[in-house]
Design a protein around this motif. Structure first.
Motif, PDB file in Angstrom:
ATOM      1  N   UNK A  82      22.157 -86.849 -35.997  1.00 48.14           N
ATOM      2  CA  UNK A  82      20.857 -86.219 -35.752  1.00 48.14           C
ATOM      3  C   UNK A  82      19.746 -87.246 -35.912  1.00 48.14           C
ATOM      4  N   UNK A  83      18.641 -87.000 -35.207  1.00 55.82           N
ATOM      5  CA  UNK A  83      17.436 -87.790 -35.385  1.00 55.82           C
ATOM      6  C   UNK A  83      16.579 -87.107 -36.439  1.00 55.82           C
ATOM      7  N   UNK A  84      16.114 -87.892 -37.400  1.00 58.67           N
ATOM      8  CA  UNK A  84      15.307 -87.308 -38.465  1.00 58.67           C
ATOM      9  C   UNK A  84      13.883 -87.013 -38.002  1.00 58.67           C
ATOM     10  N   UNK A  85      13.472 -87.673 -36.937  1.00 54.99           N
ATOM     11  CA  UNK A  85      12.116 -87.490 -36.438  1.00 54.99           C
ATOM     12  C   UNK A  85      12.118 -86.640 -35.176  1.00 54.99           C
ATOM     13  N   UNK A  86      11.173 -85.735 -35.097  1.00 56.09           N
ATOM     14  CA  UNK A  86      10.992 -84.935 -33.894  1.00 56.09           C
ATOM     15  C   UNK A  86      10.280 -85.798 -32.861  1.00 56.09           C
ATOM     16  N   UNK A  87      10.908 -86.011 -31.699  1.00 58.88           N
ATOM     17  CA  UNK A  87      10.274 -86.837 -30.685  1.00 58.88           C
ATOM     18  C   UNK A  87       9.166 -86.055 -29.989  1.00 58.88           C
ATOM     19  N   UNK A  88       8.071 -86.724 -29.660  1.00 59.29           N
ATOM     20  CA  UNK A  88       6.976 -86.035 -28.948  1.00 59.29           C
ATOM     21  C   UNK A  88       7.463 -85.493 -27.616  1.00 59.29           C
ATOM     22  N   UNK A 139      20.382 -93.296 -28.972  1.00 57.65           N
ATOM     23  CA  UNK A 139      20.920 -93.793 -30.241  1.00 57.65           C
ATOM     24  C   UNK A 139      22.438 -93.883 -30.163  1.00 57.65           C
ATOM     25  N   UNK A 140      23.015 -94.594 -31.109  1.00 54.06           N
ATOM     26  CA  UNK A 140      24.463 -94.770 -31.238  1.00 54.06           C
ATOM     27  C   UNK A 140      25.156 -93.411 -31.375  1.00 54.06           C
ATOM     28  N   UNK A 141      26.385 -93.303 -30.860  1.00 54.30           N
ATOM     29  CA  UNK A 141      27.083 -92.018 -30.877  1.00 54.30           C
ATOM     30  C   UNK A 141      27.404 -91.526 -32.285  1.00 54.30           C
ATOM     31  N   UNK A 142      27.432 -92.438 -33.280  1.00 50.09           N
ATOM     32  CA  UNK A 142      27.698 -92.021 -34.658  1.00 50.09           C
ATOM     33  C   UNK A 142      26.524 -91.272 -35.277  1.00 50.09           C
ATOM     34  N   UNK A 143      25.343 -91.396 -34.677  1.00 50.10           N
ATOM     35  CA  UNK A 143      24.170 -90.720 -35.224  1.00 50.10           C
ATOM     36  C   UNK A 143      24.276 -89.225 -34.930  1.00 50.10           C
ATOM     37  N   UNK A 202      13.672 -99.043 -22.929  1.00 44.94           N
ATOM     38  CA  UNK A 202      14.659 -98.256 -23.670  1.00 44.94           C
ATOM     39  C   UNK A 202      14.691 -98.732 -25.114  1.00 44.94           C
ATOM     40  N   UNK A 203      14.550 -97.776 -26.033  1.00 47.51           N
ATOM     41  CA  UNK A 203      14.740 -98.064 -27.453  1.00 47.51           C
ATOM     42  C   UNK A 203      16.086 -97.487 -27.862  1.00 47.51           C
ATOM     43  N   UNK A 204      17.016 -98.366 -28.243  1.00 44.53           N
ATOM     44  CA  UNK A 204      18.394 -97.949 -28.537  1.00 44.53           C
ATOM     45  C   UNK A 204      18.885 -98.613 -29.812  1.00 44.53           C
ATOM     46  N   UNK A 205      18.546 -98.061 -30.978  1.00 45.81           N
ATOM     47  CA  UNK A 205      19.010 -98.639 -32.249  1.00 45.81           C
ATOM     48  C   UNK A 205      20.429 -98.198 -32.573  1.00 45.81           C
ATOM     49  N   UNK A 206      21.076 -98.960 -33.447  1.00 45.81           N
ATOM     50  CA  UNK A 206      22.405 -98.589 -33.923  1.00 45.81           C
ATOM     51  C   UNK A 206      22.282 -97.641 -35.109  1.00 45.81           C
ATOM     52  N   UNK A 259      13.317 -88.219 -24.162  1.00 40.75           N
ATOM     53  CA  UNK A 259      14.379 -88.043 -25.143  1.00 40.75           C
ATOM     54  C   UNK A 259      15.728 -88.058 -24.418  1.00 40.75           C
ATOM     55  N   UNK A 260      16.427 -89.196 -24.523  1.00 45.06           N
ATOM     56  CA  UNK A 260      17.732 -89.347 -23.872  1.00 45.06           C
ATOM     57  C   UNK A 260      18.862 -89.346 -24.895  1.00 45.06           C
ATOM     58  N   UNK A 261      18.600 -88.808 -26.078  1.00 48.29           N
ATOM     59  CA  UNK A 261      19.575 -88.826 -27.168  1.00 48.29           C
ATOM     60  C   UNK A 261      20.885 -88.149 -26.772  1.00 48.29           C
ATOM     61  N   UNK A 262      20.814 -87.094 -25.968  1.00 49.99           N
ATOM     62  CA  UNK A 262      22.017 -86.368 -25.559  1.00 49.99           C
ATOM     63  C   UNK A 262      22.382 -86.631 -24.094  1.00 49.99           C
ATOM     64  N   UNK A 263      21.710 -87.582 -23.466  1.00 52.70           N
ATOM     65  CA  UNK A 263      22.009 -87.854 -22.056  1.00 52.70           C
ATOM     66  C   UNK A 263      23.438 -88.383 -21.937  1.00 52.70           C
ATOM     67  N   UNK A 264      24.228 -87.855 -20.996  1.00 56.86           N
ATOM     68  CA  UNK A 264      25.670 -88.153 -20.998  1.00 56.86           C
ATOM     69  C   UNK A 264      26.066 -89.528 -20.465  1.00 56.86           C
TER      70      UNK A 264
END
Length: 392
Positions: free
Chosen positions: A266-272, A260-264, A219-223, A279-284
């Motif tokens: 949007x992601x600036x990069x389109x994930x492959x 990513x952190x909930x304050x983010x 898991x890659x999870x930056x702030x 892509x778990x950016x919106x996973x609840x």
């Protein structure tokens, strides 16, 4: 459009001053005609973005172990229709929300229920569950952020703040300008279920995420970086990863889960879109991601401490560490906190993963992160509920 307006208000001191003083006065005036119901409990998580985190765990604990059958529960959401599993809902930032908040005898949140306004009635008790353990990045008055709008004329107070860290009592009263007596080291209810993870549960999560059972999970999870914004002024995150290189190096054995952190905003990069990157950016459910991950790669995020409860390897990918030290600052020497210090390049990260001694890294996490920083965990919901309702 609404998010752009919010971002503009937050960043413009004059506009926010107008919003704060007029909004607070208007709501306080209305509040004179609203009677507080001590049995009504308002829940809000991440400003209404999610049905998640410690407020959810406390809510579900109360459903199973009611303190009083007279209690009434209501949740506030930005988009209430997305959460049909919750019976009573109200839409954030509507008049109905503010009336509900003024009627409620109890607020339970992991951020704030006040929406940046000063209208809480004296009879209403306000309880905060830390959504991230303090200990890495500087917070509150310990850091001077470029955005000072929310410091105008209002210092929100809480009847109790629930925390899990050994070092937080040295940080939070000063950084948040609060009396130390309001802090309770109960642990965070959201982490209670990290102590009872089973192989069947992990297999079920993998199925939901579309991860082959044979693959290990990184898991890659930056702030977030408050100094990194998109054109609309909202927080944005660029991901310094060459996904093709990572797949070529690790793809036979691993998949890469990105969140990513909930304050983010949007992601600036389109994930492959492939079988290697999930892509778990919106996973609840963040805890699902923690449970299923064999390795965590983060940076200055407090997820490091939550994940340490699992006693699994953690790496710090601090590609902008020098910048972050200047722009935000940290409490802890990260070169000493992590087993391999701060890894500045993705080649360093890939090398450490390829050469990992898994059992040794697990032991390091247990001894030097979990045991050093986590004070309490496992039955936090029960402890917090006892404290909240002892105050009635």
């Amino acid at each position: 459009m609404k998010s752009r307006i919010k971002a503009f208000v937050k960043q413009n001191k004059a506009i926010y001053s107008l919003y704060f003083y007029l909004g607070s006065f208007f709501l306080r005036l209305i509040g004179l005609f609203i009677k507080t119901d001590p049995q009504l409990i308002l829940f809000i998580s991440y400003g209404g973005q999610k049905y998640d985190d410690s407020p959810r765990v406390v809510y579900e604990y109360l459903l199973k172990h009611p303190i009083s059958f007279e209690h009434k529960y209501i949740w506030a959401f930005i988009e209430p229709d997305k959460f049909p599993q919750v019976h009573n809902r109200v839409k954030v930032d509507t008049m109905a929300y503010y009336i509900t908040a003024m009627r409620a005898g109890v607020w339970i949140t992991n951020s704030s229920a006040s929406r940046g306004l000063n209208f809480r009635k004296k009879q209403t008790r306000n309880y905060l569950f830390q959504h991230g353990m303090a200990g890495i990045k500087r917070i509150g008055t310990d850091v001077e952020l470029f955005d000072k709008a929310f410091r105008i004329g209002f210092h929100e107070t809480f009847d109790a703040v629930f925390i899990e860290g050994k070092k937080e009592l040295d940080i939070l009263p000063r950084a948040w300008q609060m009396d130390p007596s309001v802090f309770y080291t109960t642990g965070l209810p959201r982490n209670d279920d990290l102590t009872t993870v089973t192989e069947n549960e992990i297999a079920s999560i993998k199925d939901r995420l579309g991860i082959p059972k044979s693959k290990k999970v990184i898991m890659y999870a930056p702030t977030f970086r408050e100094f990194s914004c998109a054109e609309d002024g909202r927080n944005a995150l660029g991901i310094p990863i060459d996904f093709s290189k990572w797949e070529a190096t690790l793809g036979q054995e691993y998949v890469l889960l990105v969140t990513a952190h909930y304050e983010v905003a949007k992601l600036l990069d389109e994930l492959p879109k492939n079988d290697f990157v999930i892509n778990a950016f919106k996973y609840p459910e963040l805890n699902d991601l923690i449970k299923v991950s064999d390795i965590l790669i983060s940076d200055y995020s407090s997820i490091v401490f939550d994940y340490s409860i699992m006693e699994r390897p953690v790496f710090c990918y601090g590609y902008d560490y020098d910048t972050y030290l200047v722009e935000r600052g940290v409490y802890t020497d990260l070169e000493k906190l992590f087993s391999h210090g701060v890894l500045r390049t993705e080649d360093e990260v890939l090398k450490e993963i390829q050469e990992i001694d898994y059992d040794l890294e697990c032991e390091y996490t247990r001894i030097y992160i979990k045991n050093e920083y986590i004070a309490s965990y496992g039955n936090a919901a029960e402890k917090a509920v006892q404290i909240i309702f002892e105050k009635e």
